[in-house]
Design an enzyme around this catalytic site. Sequence first.
Site, PDB file in Angstrom:
ATOM      1  N   ASP A   1      54.005 -18.575 -27.270  1.00 24.88           N
ATOM      2  CA  ASP A   1      54.283 -19.092 -28.626  1.00 24.88           C
ATOM      3  C   ASP A   1      55.009 -20.437 -28.461  1.00 24.88           C
ATOM      4  O   ASP A   1      56.128 -20.612 -28.904  1.00 24.88           O
ATOM      5  CB  ASP A   1      55.118 -18.091 -29.455  1.00 24.88           C
ATOM      6  CG  ASP A   1      56.466 -17.771 -28.838  1.00 24.88           C
ATOM      7  OD1 ASP A   1      56.594 -17.803 -27.597  1.00 24.88           O
ATOM      8  OD2 ASP A   1      57.423 -17.492 -29.598  1.00 24.88           O
TER       9      ASP A   1
ATOM     10  N   HIS B   1      64.267 -17.904 -20.286  1.00 24.19           N
ATOM     11  CA  HIS B   1      63.637 -16.605 -20.571  1.00 24.19           C
ATOM     12  C   HIS B   1      62.209 -16.532 -20.014  1.00 24.19           C
ATOM     13  O   HIS B   1      61.880 -15.678 -19.202  1.00 24.19           O
ATOM     14  CB  HIS B   1      63.548 -16.373 -22.082  1.00 24.19           C
ATOM     15  CG  HIS B   1      64.844 -16.383 -22.817  1.00 24.19           C
ATOM     16  ND1 HIS B   1      65.787 -15.390 -22.682  1.00 24.19           N
ATOM     17  CD2 HIS B   1      65.343 -17.253 -23.729  1.00 24.19           C
ATOM     18  CE1 HIS B   1      66.810 -15.642 -23.492  1.00 24.19           C
ATOM     19  NE2 HIS B   1      66.573 -16.767 -24.135  1.00 24.19           N
TER      20      HIS B   1
HETATM   21  O1  RIB Z   1      64.203 -14.083 -26.820  1.00 18.68           O
HETATM   22  C1  RIB Z   1      63.643 -15.117 -26.072  1.00 18.68           C
HETATM   23  C2  RIB Z   1      62.198 -15.325 -26.439  1.00 18.68           C
HETATM   24  O2  RIB Z   1      62.132 -15.726 -27.797  1.00 18.68           O
HETATM   25  C3  RIB Z   1      61.488 -16.393 -25.639  1.00 18.68           C
HETATM   26  O3  RIB Z   1      60.187 -15.985 -25.364  1.00 18.68           O
HETATM   27  C4  RIB Z   1      61.512 -17.582 -26.572  1.00 18.68           C
HETATM   28  O4  RIB Z   1      60.444 -18.464 -26.317  1.00 18.68           O
HETATM   29  C5  RIB Z   1      61.453 -16.956 -27.924  1.00 18.68           C
HETATM   30  O5  RIB Z   1      60.168 -16.711 -28.327  1.00 18.68           O
HETATM   31 CA    CA Z   2      58.344 -17.486 -25.946  1.00 16.29          CA
END
Ligand code: RIB
Ligand code: CA
Length: 315
Positions: free
Chosen positions: A12, A247
């Site tokens: 995303d 992340h």
């Molecule tokens: O919580 C972190 C996630 O949320 C990551 O994938 C970031 O890109 C958002 O989508």
């Molecule tokens: Ca993400």
Amino acid sequence: MEQVQRILMDVDTGVDDALAIIFAVKSKKLHIEGMTTVFGNVDVKQATENTLKVLDLAQPYYKIPVAMGADYPLFRPRREAVTAIHGINGLAGYELPATSRLPIDESAADFIVRVVNERVNDLTLVFTGRLTNLAIALAKDPSIAQKTKLVLMGGAIKVPGNTTPVAEANIHGDPEAAHRVFESGIPITMVGLDVTGKAKFSETHFHQLMTGITDEQAELKAFMDHIFTFSFEASDRLNEGKYRLMHDPLALAVVEDASLVQTEDYYVHIETKGPLSSGATLVDFRRPQLRSNASVCMQVRAEDFLQHYIHTVLS
Ligand code: RIB
Ligand code: CA
């Protein structure tokens, strides 16, 4: 010679998705069979445009098809994008040049079903956004759960959530989809906040990266400079200090090198009800885990990961 792993990424694109895409393209141990896009950090149209532009920036030497996916959760309205973390366009407001790349004429779910069936037991799905596209793909062809495996960024077991006190954004953004995926039987490695919360890309890492990028990579350098500077300011505003949580890149790195993390096998229940509890990833610690549906990453060698990230991008 090291084995190259085939992956299908669902993104995303978002700041940390962009960092994950760049890492995956540069990795000599990963081959991206295709990418699918989903709403989340931005709407799916923007996520798709960002993905295509980030691919231009990363310059893969092979073709990577991109299929556009869901723009809404399965059964609920979409939440507003978090512009404080990802900027108005998902890329911290940075305007990458227009791209001539186009998404393919196939939906994300159909693409997932097709590629998994073409690459039975020879493909890892890496999801760094909501699980909506996979839930739809599983509804179309439940047998794919036995033909592939999933590494996902999402959830929080022993640490608080980042969207509600108990829910992480990717699970919270479409809990019904997550519930379907976790109950599908697909082998899951969960890379959640328990480990990504420790993967802090600091100003020191940033200087190391910037110093190492050559003049031939001026566009990449300008992009990295902008998004890390934006991220440091954003985290500083939240009184947390200057860093960028990596992340999504960590999920890709775990595919490459599972020894970066320690996992524990749990049965993870996805809560779908309740204004505060919806999207929680719950493990019943009162009893021994007699069955499991996920290997959950609980410890990470964070500095080794961050150094590996930098070296891969610079390679
Ligand atoms: O919580 C972190 C996630 O949320 C990551 O994938 C970031 O890109 C958002 O989508
Ligand atoms: Ca993400």
